[in-house]
Design an enzyme around this catalytic site. Sequence first.
Site, mmCIF file in Angstrom:
data_model
loop_
_atom_site.group_PDB
_atom_site.id
_atom_site.type_symbol
_atom_site.label_atom_id
_atom_site.label_comp_id
_atom_site.label_asym_id
_atom_site.label_seq_id
_atom_site.Cartn_x
_atom_site.Cartn_y
_atom_site.Cartn_z
ATOM 1 N N THR A 44 0.829 -1.207 0.000
ATOM 2 C CA THR A 44 0.000 0.000 0.000
ATOM 3 C C THR A 44 0.863 1.257 0.000
ATOM 4 O O THR A 44 0.649 2.187 -0.787
ATOM 5 C CB THR A 44 -0.925 0.004 1.223
ATOM 6 O OG1 THR A 44 -1.705 -1.183 1.223
ATOM 7 C CG2 THR A 44 -1.836 1.213 1.214
ATOM 8 N N THR A 45 1.867 1.289 0.886
ATOM 9 C CA THR A 45 2.748 2.449 0.985
ATOM 10 C C THR A 45 3.578 2.612 -0.279
ATOM 11 O O THR A 45 3.997 3.726 -0.613
ATOM 12 C CB THR A 45 3.648 2.316 2.222
ATOM 13 O OG1 THR A 45 2.822 2.077 3.368
ATOM 14 C CG2 THR A 45 4.464 3.568 2.470
ATOM 15 N N TYR A 107 -12.759 -3.464 -2.658
ATOM 16 C CA TYR A 107 -13.900 -2.932 -3.416
ATOM 17 C C TYR A 107 -14.981 -3.966 -3.704
ATOM 18 O O TYR A 107 -16.160 -3.688 -3.515
ATOM 19 C CB TYR A 107 -13.449 -2.271 -4.741
ATOM 20 C CG TYR A 107 -14.590 -1.571 -5.446
ATOM 21 C CD1 TYR A 107 -15.058 -0.345 -4.980
ATOM 22 C CD2 TYR A 107 -15.224 -2.145 -6.540
ATOM 23 C CE1 TYR A 107 -16.130 0.285 -5.603
ATOM 24 C CE2 TYR A 107 -16.293 -1.523 -7.159
ATOM 25 C CZ TYR A 107 -16.742 -0.302 -6.690
ATOM 26 O OH TYR A 107 -17.794 0.304 -7.295
ATOM 27 N N TYR A 133 -3.000 -10.140 4.485
ATOM 28 C CA TYR A 133 -2.960 -8.728 4.878
ATOM 29 C C TYR A 133 -4.394 -8.231 5.011
ATOM 30 O O TYR A 133 -5.131 -8.165 4.031
ATOM 31 C CB TYR A 133 -2.176 -7.948 3.820
ATOM 32 C CG TYR A 133 -2.106 -6.449 3.965
ATOM 33 C CD1 TYR A 133 -2.465 -5.777 5.138
ATOM 34 C CD2 TYR A 133 -1.662 -5.676 2.891
ATOM 35 C CE1 TYR A 133 -2.371 -4.400 5.231
ATOM 36 C CE2 TYR A 133 -1.569 -4.301 2.970
ATOM 37 C CZ TYR A 133 -1.927 -3.664 4.146
ATOM 38 O OH TYR A 133 -1.846 -2.297 4.240
ATOM 39 N N ARG A 138 -9.270 0.269 4.405
ATOM 40 C CA ARG A 138 -8.994 0.589 3.009
ATOM 41 C C ARG A 138 -9.770 -0.297 2.042
ATOM 42 O O ARG A 138 -10.066 0.109 0.926
ATOM 43 C CB ARG A 138 -7.496 0.445 2.712
ATOM 44 C CG ARG A 138 -6.654 1.633 3.133
ATOM 45 C CD ARG A 138 -5.231 1.463 2.633
ATOM 46 N NE ARG A 138 -4.397 2.616 2.960
ATOM 47 C CZ ARG A 138 -4.141 3.618 2.144
ATOM 48 N NH1 ARG A 138 -4.678 3.647 0.943
ATOM 49 N NH2 ARG A 138 -3.366 4.617 2.520
ATOM 50 N N LYS A 161 -0.583 -9.935 8.344
ATOM 51 C CA LYS A 161 -0.419 -8.530 8.718
ATOM 52 C C LYS A 161 -1.796 -8.010 9.089
ATOM 53 O O LYS A 161 -2.685 -7.929 8.242
ATOM 54 C CB LYS A 161 0.156 -7.721 7.552
ATOM 55 C CG LYS A 161 0.240 -6.222 7.839
ATOM 56 C CD LYS A 161 0.720 -5.439 6.619
ATOM 57 C CE LYS A 161 0.701 -3.939 6.878
ATOM 58 N NZ LYS A 161 1.139 -3.169 5.691
ATOM 59 N N ILE A 203 4.940 -4.312 10.323
ATOM 60 C CA ILE A 203 5.180 -3.875 8.947
ATOM 61 C C ILE A 203 4.811 -2.398 8.927
ATOM 62 O O ILE A 203 3.640 -2.031 8.970
ATOM 63 C CB ILE A 203 4.386 -4.709 7.941
ATOM 64 C CG1 ILE A 203 4.850 -6.179 8.025
ATOM 65 C CG2 ILE A 203 4.565 -4.167 6.521
ATOM 66 C CD1 ILE A 203 4.090 -7.135 7.138
#
Length: 291
Positions: A44-45, A107, A133, A138, A161, A203
């Site tokens: 994501t980052t 989504y 994850y 999000r 995660k 993380i």
Amino acid sequence: MLRGSIVALITPMDAIGAVDDAALARLVDFHVEAGTAAIVAVGTTGESATLDEAEHCAVIARCVALAAGRIPVIAGTGANATAEAIRLTRCAAEVGADAALLVTPYYNKPTQAGLIAHYRAIADAVALPQILYNVPGRTACDLLPETTAELTRVENIVGLKDATGDLTRLPRLRELCGPDFALYSGDDGTGCEFMLGGGDGVISVTNNVAPALMRQLCDAALAGERERALAINNQLADLHRALFVESNPIPVKWAMAALGLAQPGIRLPLTWLTPAHEATVRAAMQRAGAL
């Protein structure tokens, strides 16, 4: 099992949004020198949502090449289409990544049965060790502890995660998943308590900016040195918060530019940090000793 301070690495870009290979090399060296336990590439980052598949695979391959065995590389290969996640995970395996990190499909909001089928399909297709994850803030999709436990039966699904920030989940996850299943926090603000409560590491977004201090925090927490861990975390607390004054990775990319380790580049629809927030991020970096 990887344990400790794992960086959710930014993907450095130039002013027009092209991946900056020279900056990527600097960042990998920065984390090797700081003693970071592992790198997550294109999570994501790392702006995985705006890199196309070819770029995604290329950045993973470049991170593996730059790491050159000095530090493990975990490839972010999640997608909301199972077939795409398989392609990305296969690519990560082919270029030599040590593991894959697979975000829950975003989504399209699969059921728990759909999540099990999704992750089983990826694990069956690619033998690479895989870390689940969960970041429902999000994705609009929550991987429940009971579903995670079901997936521990798959040999190459090795960890989770958990970015919920809900510390009440940790005891249940550990009970259901057993001692050999890696549990990582994906929330810097609660990561210290997560490790003190039996988690295996973080993380971390903060690790981009203050890797040496994050390493010290994780070492102390994993050793059960509560007082020392909390003291270090208190030094980092403002930075944990400041790096989310706008959507991640907007603040952390500004911070890395302020450190001179990356150019001021980001891809739309994300935009550069609002000037009104610069002083907040800068002050937090200074308190953490990063600037």
